[in-house]
Design a protein around this motif. Sequence first.
Motif, PDB file in Angstrom:
ATOM      1  N   LEU A 167       0.717  -1.338   0.141  1.00  0.00           N
ATOM      2  CA  LEU A 167       0.071   0.001  -0.061  1.00  0.00           C
ATOM      3  C   LEU A 167       0.790   1.154  -0.050  1.00  0.00           C
ATOM      4  O   LEU A 167       0.513   2.234  -0.642  1.00  0.00           O
ATOM      5  CB  LEU A 167      -1.008   0.164   1.300  1.00  0.00           C
ATOM      6  CG  LEU A 167      -1.850   1.012   1.233  1.00  0.00           C
ATOM      7  CD1 LEU A 167      -3.049   0.753   0.228  1.00  0.00           C
ATOM      8  CD2 LEU A 167      -2.747   0.767   2.769  1.00  0.00           C
ATOM      9  N   GLU A 196      -5.383  -2.278  -2.530  1.00  0.00           N
ATOM     10  CA  GLU A 196      -6.409  -2.210  -1.335  1.00  0.00           C
ATOM     11  C   GLU A 196      -7.932  -2.754  -1.869  1.00  0.00           C
ATOM     12  O   GLU A 196      -8.674  -2.959  -1.008  1.00  0.00           O
ATOM     13  CB  GLU A 196      -6.758  -0.645  -0.816  1.00  0.00           C
ATOM     14  CG  GLU A 196      -6.937   0.300  -1.956  1.00  0.00           C
ATOM     15  CD  GLU A 196      -5.668   1.016  -2.683  1.00  0.00           C
ATOM     16  OE1 GLU A 196      -4.665   0.361  -2.731  1.00  0.00           O
ATOM     17  OE2 GLU A 196      -5.672   2.157  -2.820  1.00  0.00           O
ATOM     18  N   THR A 263       2.090   4.028   6.116  1.00  0.00           N
ATOM     19  CA  THR A 263       0.859   2.877   6.181  1.00  0.00           C
ATOM     20  C   THR A 263       1.169   2.270   7.322  1.00  0.00           C
ATOM     21  O   THR A 263       2.074   1.981   7.841  1.00  0.00           O
ATOM     22  CB  THR A 263       0.748   2.081   4.794  1.00  0.00           C
ATOM     23  OG1 THR A 263       2.202   1.558   4.807  1.00  0.00           O
ATOM     24  CG2 THR A 263       0.574   3.060   3.653  1.00  0.00           C
ATOM     25  N   ARG A 273      -3.595   4.026   5.066  1.00  0.00           N
ATOM     26  CA  ARG A 273      -2.531   4.845   4.641  1.00  0.00           C
ATOM     27  C   ARG A 273      -2.910   6.063   5.580  1.00  0.00           C
ATOM     28  O   ARG A 273      -4.061   6.599   5.496  1.00  0.00           O
ATOM     29  CB  ARG A 273      -2.711   5.070   3.088  1.00  0.00           C
ATOM     30  CG  ARG A 273      -1.595   6.164   2.678  1.00  0.00           C
ATOM     31  CD  ARG A 273      -1.521   6.203   1.299  1.00  0.00           C
ATOM     32  NE  ARG A 273      -1.132   7.498   1.042  1.00  0.00           N
ATOM     33  CZ  ARG A 273      -0.998   7.979  -0.358  1.00  0.00           C
ATOM     34  NH1 ARG A 273      -1.452   7.343  -1.210  1.00  0.00           N
ATOM     35  NH2 ARG A 273      -0.463   9.100  -0.481  1.00  0.00           N
TER      36      ARG A 273
END
Lengths: 355, 920
Positions: A167, A196, A263, A273
């Motif tokens: 991420l 995600e 993150t 995040r």
Amino acid sequence: MTRLVPIRLPKSAAEALAAQAELDAEYRAGGTDLQERRAHEHEPRALVDLRDLEAFGDIEPDAGGLRIGAGASLQRVADHPAVRTSWPGVAEACGALGTPQVRAVATLGGNLAQAPRCWYYRHPDHSCLRKGGDACLARGGDHLWHVCFDTDPCAAPHPSTAALALLAYEAEVELALPAGSAAPEAPPKRERVPVEAVLATDALTQIHPSALLTAVHLGAPLPRERSAYVRASSRALAEWALVEVCVRLRLGADGVVDFARVTVGAVAPTPLRLTAVEQAVVGQPASPERFEAAAALATAGAKPLPMTGYKLELLAGAVLTALELARDGRPSPDTIAPAPLGDAELSEPASQGDR
Amino acid sequence: MQLRTTVNGAAETLEVGPDESSLSVVRERLGLTGAKLGCGHGACGACAIQVDGQPVASCLLPALKLEGRQVETVEHLATDDELHPIQRAFMAEDAMQCGYCTPGFVVEAAAFHDAWRARRGTASPSRDEVAKALSGHLCRCGTYAAIYRAVIGACEGRFDAAPEAGAPLVAAGPRVDGLAKVTGAAKYTVDVRPEGMLEAQVLRSPHAHARVRAIDWSRALALPGVHGAVRMTEIGHKVRFVGQEVVALAAADIATARAALREVEVDYEVLEAVVGTEAALAEGAPEIYVNRTHKRAPNENELDLFPVRWKANLRGPFGMFARQAGRAARRIEDDAEAFSGTFETQTQVHTALEPHAAVAEWIGDDSLRVHLSTQAVSHMAEELAKRFGLRRDAVEVHAEFVGGGFGAKAVMPIEALMAVELARVCGRPVRVANDRREELIVGGLRPALRAEVQLSVPPSDGGNTPPADGEAPQPALRMHTWADAGVAIGSAAAAMARIHLPQAQLDLADYDVITNGPPGTPFRGPGGPPAFFAMEQAIDAHANALGRDPVALRRGWNRNPARARVYEWIQEQALWRDRPAPLADRGRYRRGIGVATATWPYFVEPATQVTVAASSAGFRVSMAGQDIGTGTRTLLAEAVAAVLGVPVHTIEAEIGDSSRGTHGPTAGGSRTAASVFPAATRAAEALRDELLEVAEARLQLDAPVAVPGGLEGRPRGDGAAQPQFVPWSEVLAVAPAITTTGKRKRDQGGYFLPPVAGLAIGRHLGAGAQITELEVDTRLGRVRVLRAVAGLSIGKVHSPTLARSQVEGGMIQGLSFALYEERRLDPRDGTLLTGGLEDYRVCGLGDVGALEVHFIPGGFEGVQGRGIGLGELCTLPPAASIANAVAHATGWRPTQIPLRPDRVLAGLASVAQSTEGSQP
Ligand SMILES: Cc1cc2nc3c(=O)[nH]c(=O)nc-3n(C[C@H](O)[C@H](O)[C@H](O)COP(=O)(O)OP(=O)(O)OC[C@H]3O[C@@H](n4cnc5c(N)ncnc54)[C@H](O)[C@@H]3O)c2cc1C
Ligand code: SF4
Ligand code: FES
Ligand code: FES
């Protein structure tokens, strides 16, 4: 009377999708998550074992970035020279989770798709929301290790360490999906979605019950980036994190942060995040005061459960630590070879094998 | 499906199931039992095998993944009769106790070693590198300190060569059964598989409190492959915790037995349950035992139960060891500065890496052979004979190797009873073995304890002078405790004060709070770690508050010589002497140093008998006892070797079988060394004397005398000749087979408590201390032990290297208790939540700092063998020592363990709010 379920060992994604649909099977990659769960199931589903999938674990250059086959073991990702140079946060996170024995077998795809580690969910005799029951047992029970961003009916944190690193790099995952109405032997549809998109509860099966993770794509690397991965836990090693953080920073010549990604995992139903923290450091000098102020924003919007309030302080502390470590770490090279090293050029593998 | 793979160099083609594990292939199909099932979920590493040179957790690895791969198991590490350097290193450094984890560690460490040597030659890996590489392995006995030594030493190339040229596989190192442990040859109960053996599974109560109204197993018994079932709870009786055994069933394999149990119908009348002590003591709480069922409550302690008042779910006070309690209370009341505090310790489970397991086999109707993972082969054989109405010599209990016990395997395990009953019903051998979740429920636990402590100490005498006898002003202590041992009773934690502060005025009371939780069982130093956690912190905190030196304070009232030696030792240690002022660090990381002490008695089994035999094949020592990892085999061999002056490894030691003699001691209560060593020494002395007589008669020697390795004597009638040396082998060549037995003599002055049921409590006390240096990460709440030094006064140390291993193990278990371990039950229904080794956290390699062990010489002249046991003593100070060090570092006094990050952060916040920098 040993229980025997149907099993297939497909050679291609197309065969895998077809077998999954035919048997209503579950995919098995390394099996490090699945086998523990199946051991207690009364009626386990059929299996599609991904052992023989062609090129499933390959790691190769891809339009200035990198394509990591979903079947690559976490240890191999952690040791891969190109990953280490250009996406260091991914290498560090994959090399820090679990144990060497698990990392040698567990795959990147399996890590993203693994089931929660909630102790009710893993209990052989309990059936909670996530196992077809009608209530979350952790909420009214013991949820010491659960989320502090309580935003979902299920209170278990997302277990994947790799996910929070991916991420931070805004990685995409590649899915193989049945090619709609075409004949079953038609090549599957390939779809790329942000990482995600497959992390929320049941996200993957909601995309399609046969959805197969085939690869992770990392975009072009950022020169002179500094990264850090930090986990808070009781024991030093081999323990599930109470809070985990991945930070990427770039400092300008004047010492001012001009790029940041933060993150966090183990705190929410999916890795998060923290844009508030990112915004608070970008454009500012990498000073202790700035970092402290920024880290304090990590808990913005948190909704702890009765027993997880402590995670807020840990989260702020872990974010601060990761910011400091990233700042003090060695930056990645100014220029990065356009085509990252392939497997053939591996210089010094730290692990000897790959499943 | 078909699987083609190569195992230890041999091609194998097998038919395997889709869910079958690689562990099952090597253990069950190929009979390679070196790899062990420890947890079954990837957390302990006992099952490690190498696949193409890479260690993996075989319990999770589907067998089908082995297709086309090269598998190496521990059995194949030693090739061409040559041990792997890692195996030699583990033996030489004694990196093992029970040995159950050893094959896994060896397999992983060998791969690490080989890769390291290939890349780095003989460079020395750091502790951190070793910890990371081996982080997938757990050792419950706590052999980590020795594992560091072994792995680092092997990487440095120190174990490349065999110790003796020409005999590369020869056993070397201090432990006589080390070779069996590093090669995977050691057979544990779970490795035994007699012909025709059935597997049992247990149906357990899903309710914390219920009455069993009916059981219908007819459908289960009708299933193919099912051979029989037995009831473990009588109809009309109650089950009192989630996981209590209701039905045990035997079938051809585990899957069949499990499927069959799902067909057993139990009709429960569900009763209101009490989970946790608060619920148990609430007004109107359901009573778990009523008067007539009081006697069903199991004993969690080693002492016999004394009659004690019992009111609803509260049993107590047990205050037999109080002393001038009224005066203690008055002194505390009158002392405005008296210390007052409450300390809480959690439920700790034994979770030995080998689970409770039994394989029972009837031979005809009236004799029984049971392989049992037990700390007490002799005692179990006696008990089984009694329970099943058999002659004692018709019952054999075998435990060749035992994968740890820590007290939980000293009492008759229900697993043995189930196996025996099922074997009778089915007419076939039956195995019962707990999986890790079951082991964590019913495998035994140390009760959680709440201790309220008040302490008043005599005014300062201004110095550090040990008192003249009888004059020392004494402290007054009030200690009242509440134990949660689930459905078990018998707590005697406050009672420990009578051992530690025997001359003090003591107001002591122990209560059992009965709850619907799994029963406690004796755990290494029953009552001890929680009691010393409270007492030793109270003393430390009080000394600090009064501005007095905590060690000098203790010295001031002490009259026991072992304790005196320990206090002196502490004051001589640089680590303690040169410690910084409290709260010296102000940054994120804060270092602190703490000390705690302990006193502990030792038990003796006077009936212990050791046999020594001599034949042309050599010397053999045997006993109806067992070795749970403490080193009993080695101790026996050493005692005999010392008398005869021969190398330890030339003595064959045979134990692990109840029929090898009349009586061997239970491994528990720190009794083995003190019971066994003197008996073995006497047996060896008797043998030596007989051999001298033989030599006189058959070798025509005048007045021969024993010398190391043999004897010396002059040829008969030749007074002028030089005495000549005759090695034992030459004496044995002419001697008939000789067997002698030795018993343990009484200690000088007898015992403190003469034998009751074969068990005496010795007159002397062992004393010990631990100094801990640690670092608190005030940001992430982690406590890291950097260094710990233990000093023990126990007299003569038998087998010093093994003794050190034991002490290090005790320190590590104590650390694990203080920082990590915690059993958790669902607060509503009492279900075990910490059902695996990921959630029930025991200390790993990376958590252990540098450890040092000192044996303080002197004392114990009156004890047979001049030394006593230490297995419990060393595990008492760590928790308090760590807590005292945290207080020294931060000013926050931890009163509750384990010291999880959330507790540490909350604790630090509490002192930050109150007076900054107050005295800890
Ligand atoms: C002791 C221990 C500690 C651990 N600590 C950590 C940790 O700190 N952080 C962490 O992240 N993990 C941790 N893990 C978990 C481990 O990383 C996962 O079990 C592993 O990554 C799963 O990968 P696998 O290939 O073995 O997946 P499998 O067990 O084969 O599969 C897992 C799930 O993913 C699905 N799946 C697998 N591959 C695909 C695919 N290609 N497409 C679609 N679905 C797929 C399967 O159907 C299954 O539901 C730990 C595990 C252990 C045993
Ligand atoms: S937290 Fe999620 S997995 Fe755990 S009990 Fe609740 S619903 Fe189930
Ligand atoms: S038994 Fe496989 S890791 Fe514990
Ligand atoms: S020696 Fe490691 S578990 Fe016993």
